[in-house]
Design an enzyme around this catalytic site. Structure first.
Site, PDB file in Angstrom:
ATOM      1  N   MET C  13      43.446  61.560  -3.928  1.00 19.62           N
ATOM      2  CA  MET C  13      43.966  62.295  -2.772  1.00 19.62           C
ATOM      3  C   MET C  13      45.353  62.860  -3.080  1.00 19.62           C
ATOM      4  O   MET C  13      45.654  64.013  -2.754  1.00 19.62           O
ATOM      5  CB  MET C  13      44.080  61.368  -1.540  1.00 19.62           C
ATOM      6  CG  MET C  13      42.783  60.828  -1.006  1.00 19.62           C
ATOM      7  SD  MET C  13      41.662  62.090  -0.285  1.00 19.62           S
ATOM      8  CE  MET C  13      42.391  62.296   1.355  1.00 19.62           C
ATOM      9  N   ASP C  32      53.668  59.294 -11.442  1.00 19.91           N
ATOM     10  CA  ASP C  32      52.528  58.400 -11.266  1.00 19.91           C
ATOM     11  C   ASP C  32      52.568  57.387 -12.396  1.00 19.91           C
ATOM     12  O   ASP C  32      52.905  57.718 -13.544  1.00 19.91           O
ATOM     13  CB  ASP C  32      51.210  59.183 -11.302  1.00 19.91           C
ATOM     14  CG  ASP C  32      50.037  58.321 -10.805  1.00 19.91           C
ATOM     15  OD1 ASP C  32      49.589  58.522  -9.667  1.00 19.91           O
ATOM     16  OD2 ASP C  32      49.596  57.425 -11.567  1.00 19.91           O
ATOM     17  N   THR C  97      47.263  54.314   3.204  1.00 17.96           N
ATOM     18  CA  THR C  97      46.708  53.517   4.294  1.00 17.96           C
ATOM     19  C   THR C  97      47.005  52.053   4.002  1.00 17.96           C
ATOM     20  O   THR C  97      46.440  51.466   3.071  1.00 17.96           O
ATOM     21  CB  THR C  97      45.197  53.740   4.426  1.00 17.96           C
ATOM     22  OG1 THR C  97      44.986  55.131   4.727  1.00 17.96           O
ATOM     23  CG2 THR C  97      44.618  52.907   5.561  1.00 17.96           C
ATOM     24  N   ARG C 124      40.022  62.735   6.797  1.00 16.35           N
ATOM     25  CA  ARG C 124      39.098  63.601   6.056  1.00 16.35           C
ATOM     26  C   ARG C 124      38.976  63.210   4.574  1.00 16.35           C
ATOM     27  O   ARG C 124      39.481  62.172   4.159  1.00 16.35           O
ATOM     28  CB  ARG C 124      39.479  65.081   6.216  1.00 16.35           C
ATOM     29  CG  ARG C 124      39.445  65.491   7.694  1.00 16.35           C
ATOM     30  CD  ARG C 124      39.676  66.960   7.905  1.00 16.35           C
ATOM     31  NE  ARG C 124      39.692  67.228   9.359  1.00 16.35           N
ATOM     32  CZ  ARG C 124      40.440  68.146   9.963  1.00 16.35           C
ATOM     33  NH1 ARG C 124      41.229  68.914   9.261  1.00 16.35           N
ATOM     34  NH2 ARG C 124      40.387  68.304  11.268  1.00 16.35           N
ATOM     35  N   LYS C 172      45.394  55.746  12.643  1.00 15.63           N
ATOM     36  CA  LYS C 172      44.372  55.866  11.602  1.00 15.63           C
ATOM     37  C   LYS C 172      43.459  54.637  11.586  1.00 15.63           C
ATOM     38  O   LYS C 172      42.241  54.769  11.444  1.00 15.63           O
ATOM     39  CB  LYS C 172      44.995  56.049  10.214  1.00 15.63           C
ATOM     40  CG  LYS C 172      43.904  56.007   9.143  1.00 15.63           C
ATOM     41  CD  LYS C 172      44.209  56.668   7.843  1.00 15.63           C
ATOM     42  CE  LYS C 172      42.956  56.615   6.956  1.00 15.63           C
ATOM     43  NZ  LYS C 172      43.173  57.124   5.610  1.00 15.63           N
ATOM     44  N   ASN C 175      41.084  54.844  14.466  1.00 20.28           N
ATOM     45  CA  ASN C 175      40.110  55.917  14.200  1.00 20.28           C
ATOM     46  C   ASN C 175      39.081  55.495  13.151  1.00 20.28           C
ATOM     47  O   ASN C 175      37.871  55.660  13.343  1.00 20.28           O
ATOM     48  CB  ASN C 175      40.865  57.162  13.710  1.00 20.28           C
ATOM     49  CG  ASN C 175      39.924  58.320  13.427  1.00 20.28           C
ATOM     50  OD1 ASN C 175      39.494  59.018  14.329  1.00 20.28           O
ATOM     51  ND2 ASN C 175      39.582  58.515  12.156  1.00 20.28           N
ATOM     52  N   ASN C 176      39.548  54.930  12.063  1.00 18.49           N
ATOM     53  CA  ASN C 176      38.627  54.594  10.984  1.00 18.49           C
ATOM     54  C   ASN C 176      37.749  53.393  11.343  1.00 18.49           C
ATOM     55  O   ASN C 176      36.590  53.328  10.931  1.00 18.49           O
ATOM     56  CB  ASN C 176      39.393  54.332   9.687  1.00 18.49           C
ATOM     57  CG  ASN C 176      39.775  55.636   9.008  1.00 18.49           C
ATOM     58  OD1 ASN C 176      39.811  56.685   9.654  1.00 18.49           O
ATOM     59  ND2 ASN C 176      40.050  55.588   7.716  1.00 18.49           N
ATOM     60  N   LYS C 241      20.009  43.529  28.206  1.00 17.73           N
ATOM     61  CA  LYS C 241      18.546  43.477  28.104  1.00 17.73           C
ATOM     62  C   LYS C 241      18.032  44.412  27.003  1.00 17.73           C
ATOM     63  O   LYS C 241      17.206  44.020  26.163  1.00 17.73           O
ATOM     64  CB  LYS C 241      17.917  43.867  29.452  1.00 17.73           C
ATOM     65  CG  LYS C 241      16.381  43.890  29.436  1.00 17.73           C
ATOM     66  CD  LYS C 241      15.793  44.717  30.588  1.00 17.73           C
ATOM     67  CE  LYS C 241      14.392  45.199  30.244  1.00 17.73           C
ATOM     68  NZ  LYS C 241      13.901  46.243  31.154  1.00 17.73           N
TER      69      LYS C 241
END
Lengths: 299, 299, 299, 299
Positions: C13, C32, C97, C124, C172, C175-176, C241
């Site tokens: 991402m 990174d 997240t 998304r 989030k 939502n998730n 029921k």
């Protein structure tokens, strides 16, 4: 032993049970939808009937040991069954494991036809049935209990008279729910021990010395919650913490823990109720009763 | 008893444990964030420190008995904690119940600073801690176990050396998961008995004579699944049937049965796997292990 | 676009998101831990930093897009991280997240160092991130929201300002939880349809015209329970029921239905409470709130 | 409209439905065990029968709208019921919500007596039944569907012919399982939002723009898993992570989250299977099918 005993259903459990009745000298007439199953008990002296109706015509006490509720319903109440072909003062003793609602209906409808009813489902394993060492949980009136007792003594070694008709099957369901659910809990927990890399023999040695296996029902509850004492030895809030730690470790170890997760949420529910959070974890009994609108049991 | 023992955390369990160390003649220096909790053990002869750092400066072995993972982490690794103010050859024995991942990190980081680590969480209740009859599940190297053993003997009556560091807390989580989950199962099942109108004393009498409370782990499993024998005594498919009958009765009685329902679905899962449906219900262990990608334990 | 943007974490991402920032002309410095991931965005004009510290030294706004809570914690608060090497008036926008408790700690500790904090997790899929069509749930003060908005507009097409810091990650998770749990429910229910032998296209045609997929949250709840109206359209007792009938059919079909079973027991719980049994099933919201000791939401 | 329509069961739904038949000019004969319920439809011109047997004697098509399986069974197959008092070429259309196993037995036994069978359970609410805007899920042969269609058109506005007999009730159970379970999921998730202190209107605004409520079944699945495409947009392993974060937050907030917890463990189960962990979360369908030994559906 002057009464004739009909026995319907000679499967893995029923076969050995009928054989033990025959060996004990009972006058026996048997039937199984699979006729080949009648051979063994016939060799022990039992008469073989050609149908349920024939058993109903000849026997004083009819024993059923069948797979499930509809099977017993058919044999007892069907057009070719006991009610249709039997007579007043007969007694049907159902030893199958079936729905209590069915047991109640069988009892009611047979009684209306003057036929007595006893439920006496069987505990322990096939090996015990063969050895005549089964355990029976019996629902019966006092008179009917006396009438079936000699039969039960020929088939097993432990006989519990649990109450009136319907009490036998209900006791069995409660007993088996615990025995089976505890097995699943143990499976989840020992899988966690395995994932942890613990030595399993050592782990069992520890567990088998604590309330984990000594059983709340054997000693803790009779002296605590069942006497109305829920003073905390181990609080529900703490139980929630410990199970949460175990669940988190199971998540990391990749162990699906369905029963453990449901327990954790049950503890969250109890912990969220101010009347229970600080109580001893034996008060989970009172909590479930309160959710179900039941008066908690006291002994 | 020439080593000085630091004790941090004098709560409901820690207070009586420290008191028993003092009574046994150990040279003790104590600290609790709530200073009032130090009074009782001080009266038994313990020195009182003004901070964790002071304990770390004076003690040879430091015992922690704190509420949760972050508390122990702060005391052990924080800027004012044991690592920062201690010295090589000290030993920290954490007796709290915390996340195993935290235990592992504590061990690793303290070891890097030359400080030894033992986890020794406590079983049984407050009353046992007061009486010096606690149970300890210890994770320690052989040497460290020898070093802490006299302390444990002063505080409890049952000491299990479960394995190396981390094995103590892991054993406790497995043990408590079982003890607590079984309590919830019992609560659901006995509530069902209550809804059934059964006599609870009679019901307990029955249950306490079967595997429901004798415990799979005490005798059944060591001779069956743990030896690799899953020949059916009681098949998983049959266990599924019996629990389904209990669940259906619970539905009719209005008892929410979260743990029982999760057990039922777990049995459906095992029953749906051809390798397990016909196996003995002790094979639930192998089933959960297979779901988790674990080799099932054998002893 | 005079501010320099640091971007840490160029995974599935993060990589496309940083690339979209570069394409939009932002002055970008990236890092990174896997240096090979920096190549693509460098070719779009981004500067490459040798460490988190270097990013912290050069950037005005630092974006983190990392796997989990400990990763973000290390980058933000670690010895080689943003707090240690950054300066007041910088802003860290975490788009990962992670646990809300971690988000709150990051915010608090960075703020104490004078560094602003925004949480803006991403909705998304990867394909949307590549196309610059992501959805963002943003927790930020009004000023900080204005400061990051141009960045978000370069990376996505839908931007929700959910509230102050921490509100983005919380939105989030809510939502998730729904999106994922509904997927599991659908999987269990459509498996049942398959076991039933139903034509799936026809079944979907039916389902997609009812509240099964129109969504309670879109129209039913805003006009019912969220206005305090729980007059029954469809009673909780009836919902219990219907789900019980589905569960029984799943049992017969051999479908393990863990989520469905937990729903069934939740309905049993609500049905057992006289205040809820006769209410509309949208009142399940009020029921869960009452179990959790929360005031039910009204809009 | 030359056929006489019998209508048995004039409750909250049945009453308005029968009234709409009467208003549409159908020749109607009605019965309800509670005779007071017949008044309203009688005033619209319906004849009132004194018993089920009388309805069975007079009607060509008999509609049943009754509380539960045993009620329909009694009316259809009981000694005083339709089979006993009806005739070949009649048609019984059961619009109740009952167990599919009962539906199948009704169909089989009525067919053996030459009586046709249609199941047509009702969707939507009482208000829709009153307005003649119900939704029907119909299981019927082509001929029988044609025969009942005018009746359904008088009572409702949406008619789905789901397949042969039994397909109607099965479609309803699948539909309602989803509609109800999703409501419980929403209740748990929005309670979490409330505990988080989120603005609920804003939260709904976000959720209602994502797959959380757009529905997997409306667009995602028909183009993904139902076409056999489970290339990851959002991996099962990531879904497990997100739900775990939500569960952990629910634990901290004190929200019991039974359905969410069962979903979490279901994801752990799927994640533990190498064939599924890296697949798109729509592959949960294939996972549940594989657990149940079903071929996954493809459209």
């Amino acid at each position: 032993m002057t009464e004739t005993i009909g026995f319907i259903g000679l499967g893995a459990m029923g076969g050995p049970m009928a054989a033990n009745l025959a060996r004990a000298g009972h006058n026996l007439v048997v039937f199984d939808a699979d006729r080949s199953k009648e051979i063994e008990v016939a060799e022990l002296g039992a008469a073989v009937a050609g149908s349920v109706a024939e058993v109903a015509g000849k026997a004083d006490i009819i024993v059923t040991m069948l797979p499930d509720s509809p099977d017993v319903e058919e044999v007892a109440l069907g057009a070719a069954g006991v009610r249709a072909h039997g007579r007043p003062d007969q007694l049907l003793m159902d030893m199958s494991t079936i729905a209590p609602a069915t047991t109640d209906r069988l009892c009611r409808e047979l009684n209306e036809a003057g036929i007595g009813f006893v439920d006496a489902p069987v505990g322990r394993l096939v090996a015990h049935a063969i050895a005549g060492e089964s355990l029976f949980m019996v629902g019966a009136s006092g008179n009917d209990f006396g009438r079936v007792k000699p039969l039960l003594e020929a088939m097993g070694s432990t006989i519990h008279h649990c109450g009136g008709p319907g009490a036998g099957i209900r006791t069995k369901l409660v007993n088996n729910l615990i025995a089976i659910a505890v097995c699943q809990i143990d499976a989840e927990a020992i899988s966690l021990a395995q994932a942890f890399g613990l030595d399993i023999a050592t782990t069992l040695d520890v567990i088998n010395g604590t309330t984990a296996t000594n059983g709340h029902l054997v000693s803790a509850w009779p002296n605590k919650v069942l006497k109305g004492d829920t003073e905390p030895g181990f609080r529900i809030a703490l139980a929630h913490k410990d199970v949460s730690l175990a669940l988190e470790a199971a998540r990391e170890a990749g162990i699906p823990m369905f029963a453990g997760a449901a327990v954790r949420e049950s503890l969250a529910l109890a912990k969220g109720d101010a009347a229970f959070a600080g109580r001893d974890f034996s008060a989970l009994l009172d909590h479930v009763c309160s959710l179900a609108g039941l008066k908690p049991p006291r002994t």
